[in-house]
Structures are given as C-alpha cells and as structure tokens.
Design an enzyme around this catalytic site. Structure first.
Site, PDB file in Angstrom:
ATOM      1  N   SER A  34     -19.771 -56.054   1.130  1.00  0.00           N
ATOM      2  CA  SER A  34     -18.661 -56.330   0.199  1.00  0.00           C
ATOM      3  C   SER A  34     -18.092 -55.214  -0.764  1.00  0.00           C
ATOM      4  CB  SER A  34     -19.034 -57.581  -0.796  1.00  0.00           C
ATOM      5  OG  SER A  34     -20.056 -57.281  -1.466  1.00  0.00           O
TER       6      SER A  34
ATOM      7  N   TYR B  53     -37.565 -48.862  -7.572  1.00  0.00           N
ATOM      8  CA  TYR B  53     -36.286 -48.528  -6.630  1.00  0.00           C
ATOM      9  C   TYR B  53     -37.106 -47.562  -5.593  1.00  0.00           C
ATOM     10  CZ  TYR B  53     -31.776 -46.868  -4.764  1.00  0.00           C
ATOM     11  OH  TYR B  53     -30.823 -46.695  -3.770  1.00  0.00           O
TER      12      TYR B  53
HETATM   13  P1  NAP Z   1     -23.444 -51.289  -4.262  1.00  0.00           P
HETATM   14  O1  NAP Z   1     -22.022 -50.928  -4.254  1.00  0.00           O
HETATM   15  O2  NAP Z   1     -24.138 -51.927  -5.457  1.00  0.00           O
HETATM   16  O3  NAP Z   1     -23.239 -52.457  -2.983  1.00  0.00           O
HETATM   17  C1  NAP Z   1     -24.440 -53.454  -2.845  1.00  0.00           C
HETATM   18  C2  NAP Z   1     -24.185 -54.359  -1.791  1.00  0.00           C
HETATM   19  O4  NAP Z   1     -25.349 -55.142  -1.448  1.00  0.00           O
HETATM   20  C3  NAP Z   1     -22.965 -55.275  -2.174  1.00  0.00           C
HETATM   21  O5  NAP Z   1     -22.307 -55.603  -1.185  1.00  0.00           O
HETATM   22  C4  NAP Z   1     -23.857 -56.681  -2.764  1.00  0.00           C
HETATM   23  O6  NAP Z   1     -22.944 -57.978  -2.467  1.00  0.00           O
HETATM   24  C5  NAP Z   1     -25.013 -56.426  -1.736  1.00  0.00           C
HETATM   25  N1  NAP Z   1     -26.195 -57.114  -2.075  1.00  0.00           N
HETATM   26  C6  NAP Z   1     -26.740 -57.009  -3.203  1.00  0.00           C
HETATM   27  N2  NAP Z   1     -28.005 -58.023  -3.306  1.00  0.00           N
HETATM   28  C7  NAP Z   1     -27.844 -58.674  -1.928  1.00  0.00           C
HETATM   29  C8  NAP Z   1     -28.627 -59.671  -1.387  1.00  0.00           C
HETATM   30  N3  NAP Z   1     -29.613 -60.089  -2.093  1.00  0.00           N
HETATM   31  N4  NAP Z   1     -28.384 -60.047  -0.184  1.00  0.00           N
HETATM   32  C9  NAP Z   1     -27.157 -59.632   0.345  1.00  0.00           C
HETATM   33  N5  NAP Z   1     -26.407 -58.742  -0.235  1.00  0.00           N
HETATM   34  C10 NAP Z   1     -26.640 -58.220  -1.371  1.00  0.00           C
HETATM   35  O7  NAP Z   1     -24.332 -50.421  -3.539  1.00  0.00           O
HETATM   36  P2  NAP Z   1     -24.177 -49.154  -2.809  1.00  0.00           P
HETATM   37  O8  NAP Z   1     -23.993 -47.777  -3.776  1.00  0.00           O
HETATM   38  O9  NAP Z   1     -23.001 -49.035  -1.820  1.00  0.00           O
HETATM   39  O10 NAP Z   1     -25.627 -48.632  -2.084  1.00  0.00           O
HETATM   40  C11 NAP Z   1     -25.699 -49.284  -0.670  1.00  0.00           C
HETATM   41  C12 NAP Z   1     -27.033 -49.043  -0.152  1.00  0.00           C
HETATM   42  O11 NAP Z   1     -27.258 -47.614  -0.351  1.00  0.00           O
HETATM   43  C13 NAP Z   1     -28.129 -49.504  -1.063  1.00  0.00           C
HETATM   44  O12 NAP Z   1     -29.404 -50.084  -0.356  1.00  0.00           O
HETATM   45  C14 NAP Z   1     -28.498 -48.343  -2.030  1.00  0.00           C
HETATM   46  O13 NAP Z   1     -29.889 -48.375  -2.410  1.00  0.00           O
HETATM   47  C15 NAP Z   1     -28.458 -47.142  -1.219  1.00  0.00           C
HETATM   48  N6  NAP Z   1     -28.154 -45.951  -1.596  1.00  0.00           N
HETATM   49  C16 NAP Z   1     -27.021 -45.891  -2.633  1.00  0.00           C
HETATM   50  C17 NAP Z   1     -26.992 -44.449  -2.986  1.00  0.00           C
HETATM   51  C18 NAP Z   1     -25.647 -44.142  -3.886  1.00  0.00           C
HETATM   52  O14 NAP Z   1     -25.691 -42.990  -4.302  1.00  0.00           O
HETATM   53  N7  NAP Z   1     -24.813 -45.050  -4.039  1.00  0.00           N
HETATM   54  C19 NAP Z   1     -27.862 -43.394  -2.971  1.00  0.00           C
HETATM   55  C20 NAP Z   1     -28.869 -43.700  -2.132  1.00  0.00           C
HETATM   56  C21 NAP Z   1     -29.020 -45.070  -1.517  1.00  0.00           C
HETATM   57  P3  NAP Z   1     -22.284 -58.636  -3.809  1.00  0.00           P
HETATM   58  O15 NAP Z   1     -21.170 -57.590  -3.976  1.00  0.00           O
HETATM   59  O16 NAP Z   1     -22.101 -59.845  -3.348  1.00  0.00           O
HETATM   60  O17 NAP Z   1     -23.225 -58.604  -4.989  1.00  0.00           O
END
Ligand code: NAP
Length: 248
Positions: A15, A156
């Site tokens: 999303s 995490y």
């Molecule tokens: P984000 O913007 O917080 O988005 C998280 C997404 O996961 C949202 O669409 C949320 O849906 C969904 N979500 C959360 N809990 C869920 C559940 N139980 N079931 C289904 N969907 C769920 O995160 P992001 O920064 O894009 O990160 C995406 C991935 O990359 C994650 O695994 C994160 O750990 C990893 N990552 C991110 C970074 C970074 O710097 N951003 C770095 C390393 C790794 P809702 O909107 O409905 O809550």
C-alpha cells in the site's frame, strides 16, 4: 523491456513505500500483480486505480500476512483470479524499535510474526502451486540490519536474519523443481517515513554511504524485477544487499 510479461506476481505490504514501488515496476514490466495491505484501504484502492491506468492488471487484497490461515485464503483467491503465482515477494514488515531492556514480549512477537512468520505462511501457501508449475521465484525482503545487527533493533534484526536462513533453506529444498528463493537486504531507503526524520541526521547518514545518497524504493524494486524475471534463472539462495556500499 517486459521482463515479467504475463507473470503473476504476489507482493505483500504494497500500500506504500517499497512495496508500492515494486508493484508499479512489476506492472511496467508486464506482470499481473496481486498485492496486499493490512489497514491502508484507501491507499490500496488508489494504487489499484493507478496500476490500471498504467494499463496493468492489478488487484489489492486486505490480508494479514502474519496469520497462517489468511495467507492460505489469499493464495487461493489469487490463483482463482489469475490461475497461477509465478513470483512471491514477501515484503510486509514493521519495526518496534527499542533497547532489549525495554522491549516487551508483544514488541518481540509482533515483529517476528509480521516479518518472519509471514514469509513462512506465504511460502507454505504458494509451495503447492509452484511445485505443480515446476517453477517460481520467492523473494524475501530482509535488511542489512539482518546481516550486521543493530542496537535498539534486536527484534527486527533477528527477524531479518531469520529471513536469510529461511531463504537459503527454501532454495535448497525447492531448487530441484526450479523454484528459486533469494533475499534482498536494503540499506537506508528513503521513503515517506524517512521524510519525517530530522533532516540533519538523514544528511549524516547519506555522507556515511559510499554512493553518498540514500536508496530509493526503485533501487530495491529493480532488483525484485531482476530476481523475479528469467534474467536470474541461475541465482538462488543468495542475499543481495541494496545499500549503496554501506555494508561492505
Ligand atoms: P512501510 O512503508 O512501513 O510499508 C509497510 C507495508 O507493509 C505497508 O503496505 C503495510 O500495510 C504492510 N504491512 C504491515 N504489516 C502487515 C501485515 N501484517 N500484513 C500485510 N501487510 C502488512 O515499509 P517500507 O519502508 O516500504 O519497507 C518494506 C520492507 O522493506 C519491510 O519488510 C522493511 O523491513 C524492509 N526494509 C526497509 C528499509 C527502509 O529503509 N525503508 C530498509 C531495509 C528493509 P498498511 O499500509 O496497510 O499498514
């Protein structure tokens, strides 16, 4: 380039942030996309509309990736809608950062269930259709923190390290059926979330990265496209860092 022409890609947590960009890039490359969200109904509907306007085939599903039965139901719905699943992207993830001293059992469990158990749930659910098709690509979104550890993120980091071990094991179990499984370890990726941080701190982070910038969601999505496509047919069991050289 249509690297994913006619492939069906299921992405959890699309999303917003990285997942949303993965959905957009997959559609651009010709994939049919099914994506999930937990509570951002409006954002999911808007993304569905955006992807359709791009000429793509895409559908959002409200599904909690941390729940075993919901994952099975989701996969059944996607198979009914699209007939198959070629690529699974386990992207959904959360943080509940704090020092171990202050970490509650709930904070540990929420992170483990959303980040790690979700990958078990979804992989288990797609295993049968992928085995039947004798092909598939499973991509697990880990983090550089899963490789290096990080103070204040023991829950995490453990979940993200767990995804790496899980990916290597699934690669070994399912390789003989041409089902591949890899992990992506993003570094500091700039999203709406990081816009809210103190920009001075963000600038310091940027300076410490060899490529002198934070990553973009597209930097990560491009690797997803590659790992989901037939360009990477001999790549499995790997963890690939997308971190501008931060972790070298
Ligand atoms: P984000 O913007 O917080 O988005 C998280 C997404 O996961 C949202 O669409 C949320 O849906 C969904 N979500 C959360 N809990 C869920 C559940 N139980 N079931 C289904 N969907 C769920 O995160 P992001 O920064 O894009 O990160 C995406 C991935 O990359 C994650 O695994 C994160 O750990 C990893 N990552 C991110 C970074 C970074 O710097 N951003 C770095 C390393 C790794 P809702 O909107 O409905 O809550």
């Amino acid at each position: 380039m249509n690297l994913l022409q006619d492939k069906v890609v299921l992405i959890t947590g699309a999303s917003r942030g990285i997942g949303k960009c993965i959905a957009e890039q997959c559609v651009k490359e010709g994939a049919k996309v099914a994506f999930t969200y937990l509570s951002s109904e409006e954002k999911a509907k808007a993304l569905e509309a955006e992807l359709s306007e791009m000429g793509g085939v895409a559908k959002g599903f409200k599904s909690d990736a941390s729940k075993f039965e919901e994952a099975q139901d989701l996969v059944d719905c996607v198979i009914e809608e699209y007939g198959t699943i070629d690529v699974l992207v386990n992207n959904a993830g959360i943080t509940r950062d704090t020092l171990l001293m202050r970490m509650s059992e709930l904070q540990w469990d929420e992170v483990m269930n959303t980040n790690l158990k979700s990958a078990f749930n979804l992989t288990k659910a797609v295993q049968r259709p992928m085995l039947k098709a004798r092909k598939g690509s499973i991509i697990n979104m880990s983090s550089v923190v899963g490789v290096s550890g990080n103070a204040g993120q023991s829950n995490y980091a453990a979940s993200k390290a767990g995804l790496i071990g899980f990916s290597k094991s699934i690669a070994q179990e399912l390789g003989s059926r041409s089902i591949r499984c890899n992990a992506i370890a993003p570094g500091f990726i700039e999203t709406e979330m990081t816009d809210k941080l103190d920009q001075k701190v963000v600038e310091e982070w940027r300076k410490a990265i060899p490529l002198k910038r934070g990553g973009t969601p597209k930097d990560v999505a491009d690797l997803v496209v590659f790992l989901g496509s037939d360009m990477s047919l001999y790549i499995t069991g790997q963890t690939i860092n997308v971190c501008g050289g931060m972790l070298t």
